[in-house]
Design an enzyme around this catalytic site. Structure first.
Site, mmCIF file in Angstrom:
data_model
loop_
_atom_site.group_PDB
_atom_site.id
_atom_site.type_symbol
_atom_site.label_atom_id
_atom_site.label_comp_id
_atom_site.label_asym_id
_atom_site.label_seq_id
_atom_site.Cartn_x
_atom_site.Cartn_y
_atom_site.Cartn_z
ATOM 1 N N GLU A 27 27.972 34.584 29.477
ATOM 2 C CA GLU A 27 28.098 35.897 28.854
ATOM 3 C C GLU A 27 27.432 35.890 27.481
ATOM 4 O O GLU A 27 27.663 34.990 26.674
ATOM 5 C CB GLU A 27 29.586 36.247 28.702
ATOM 6 C CG GLU A 27 29.831 37.569 27.997
ATOM 7 C CD GLU A 27 31.309 37.820 27.771
ATOM 8 O OE1 GLU A 27 31.954 38.415 28.652
ATOM 9 O OE2 GLU A 27 31.833 37.402 26.718
ATOM 10 N N LYS B 117 32.471 32.501 28.891
ATOM 11 C CA LYS B 117 32.704 33.720 28.122
ATOM 12 C C LYS B 117 32.882 33.387 26.644
ATOM 13 O O LYS B 117 32.766 32.231 26.230
ATOM 14 C CB LYS B 117 33.927 34.449 28.684
ATOM 15 C CG LYS B 117 33.712 34.910 30.131
ATOM 16 C CD LYS B 117 34.923 35.597 30.712
ATOM 17 C CE LYS B 117 35.197 36.935 30.078
ATOM 18 N NZ LYS B 117 34.153 37.925 30.436
ATOM 19 N N LYS C 87 39.692 40.795 38.273
ATOM 20 C CA LYS C 87 40.778 41.701 37.862
ATOM 21 C C LYS C 87 41.424 42.303 39.105
ATOM 22 O O LYS C 87 41.322 43.504 39.383
ATOM 23 C CB LYS C 87 40.233 42.776 36.924
ATOM 24 C CG LYS C 87 39.693 42.204 35.617
ATOM 25 C CD LYS C 87 39.069 43.269 34.744
ATOM 26 C CE LYS C 87 38.485 42.663 33.477
ATOM 27 N NZ LYS C 87 37.801 43.682 32.625
ATOM 28 N N ARG D 254 56.094 51.628 56.034
ATOM 29 C CA ARG D 254 55.773 51.644 54.616
ATOM 30 C C ARG D 254 54.911 50.465 54.201
ATOM 31 O O ARG D 254 53.937 50.616 53.455
ATOM 32 C CB ARG D 254 57.065 51.656 53.800
ATOM 33 C CG ARG D 254 56.883 51.806 52.302
ATOM 34 C CD ARG D 254 56.416 53.198 51.931
ATOM 35 N NE ARG D 254 54.962 53.331 51.858
ATOM 36 C CZ ARG D 254 54.317 54.484 51.976
ATOM 37 N NH1 ARG D 254 54.980 55.597 52.209
ATOM 38 N NH2 ARG D 254 53.016 54.540 51.888
#
Length: 296
Positions: free
Chosen positions: A213, A184, A152, A117
């Site tokens: 950004e 950002k 992410k 697994r």
């Protein structure tokens, strides 16, 4: 579970793939320990004779791109020990049709079932990332643009998931907060403006690549004047992206980001940007269906 280190051969293969063998071994060990939770595999111990030796095949049940074979092998080595024998059929990065045997593993049957697994979880997850990445890469082929991942990623799996992106033909963005700067919107607010934020980063870390950004075309000239290496164009339309390409005229690389889909990818890539930033490569990739079957 065996506590032996990874074999020299597997260690070399992981390093060649750009992965840290010690980190992979630690992850594999932690994942197996989580699965056993301080006990044993009660089903396998009860149903499989201790002396039984088996051969298991890892087979793709759906079409996709393979990634993570050496990572799955690390799990097997840690569980099965030195008597593990692996027969490899398909390298990472290969596109395979359903029914393709990726590799076979011979060892104690109990150990093979205990490792099943965890090895599948990692192999299926990474192959899913590679498969989705390849779909994006194929969609924009010939445009000159590249598909790039983001931060992410699944906590603890960043290096592996970004490796899977590379297997799929994508390009890695920064691996961490420390190896490149990304200015950002919240940084802009804190610094008092886009250009001010860029200058602050450049002053504090003069040798670090800086990406800024912007979400309006009028923000581009001051960022260019300040010397930005790369500009992220956030949630701009294809028309705005084309205008940005003309405005920048090759003085910085451009990255389109925000709301991108496979359906819109080619139109965006054809605007002339250098990169498409796609967080979905890692945060939304479905697993590739892979199964393990014991053979007589």
């Amino acid at each position: 579970m065996s506590t032996v280190q990874l074999s020299a051969d597997l260690t070399a293969r992981l390093a060649e793939a750009g992965l840290d063998p010690l980190a992979v071994a630690a992850l594999a060990s932690a994942a197996v320990a989580e699965d056993l939770d301080g006990g044993v595999d009660v089903t396998s111990v009860a149903t499989v004779p201790d002396h039984a030796r088996g051969y298991a095949e890892y087979t793709a049940r759906a079409a996709g791109v393979v990634a993570g074979v050496p990572v799955a092998e690390a799990v097997l080595e840690l569980v099965c020990g030195a008597d593990l024998v692996v027969t490899r059929h398909v390298p990472d990065g290969a596109a395979v049709p359903p029914g393709t045997v990726l590799f076979g593993a011979e060892a104690s049957t109990r150990a093979l079932l205990t490792a099943e697994r965890v090895s599948l979880n990692l192999l299926s997850r990474l192959s899913g990332v590679a498969t989705l990445t390849r779909a994006w890469v194929d969609t924009i082929e010939g445009t000159g643009a590249s598909v790039r991942d983001t931060r992410k990623t699944t906590p603890g799996l960043r290096a592996l998931e970004k490796y899977a992106v590379r297997c799929g033909g994508g390009v890695n963005h920064r691996m961490s907060l420390s190896d490149a700067a990304m200015v950002k919107d919240n940084h802009v607010v804190a610094a008092g403006g886009v250009a001010a934020a860029f200058k602050a980063v450049r002053a504090a870390f003069p040798d670090v690549p800086v990406e800024v950004e912007v979400d309006h075309l009028e923000q581009i000239p001051p960022v260019l004047e300040a010397g930005a290496d790369l500009i992220l164009l956030d949630n701009m339309t294809p028309r705005q992206l084309r205008e940005a390409v003309v405005l920048v005229a090759g003085r910085a690389r451009l990255e389109a980001s925000g709301g991108l889909t496979l359906e819109s990818a080619r139109e965006v890539a054809e605007t002339g940007v250098d990169y498409l930033a796609v967080g979905a490569l890692t945060h939304s990739a479905p697993i590739l269906d892979i199964g393990v079957d014991l053979r007589a």
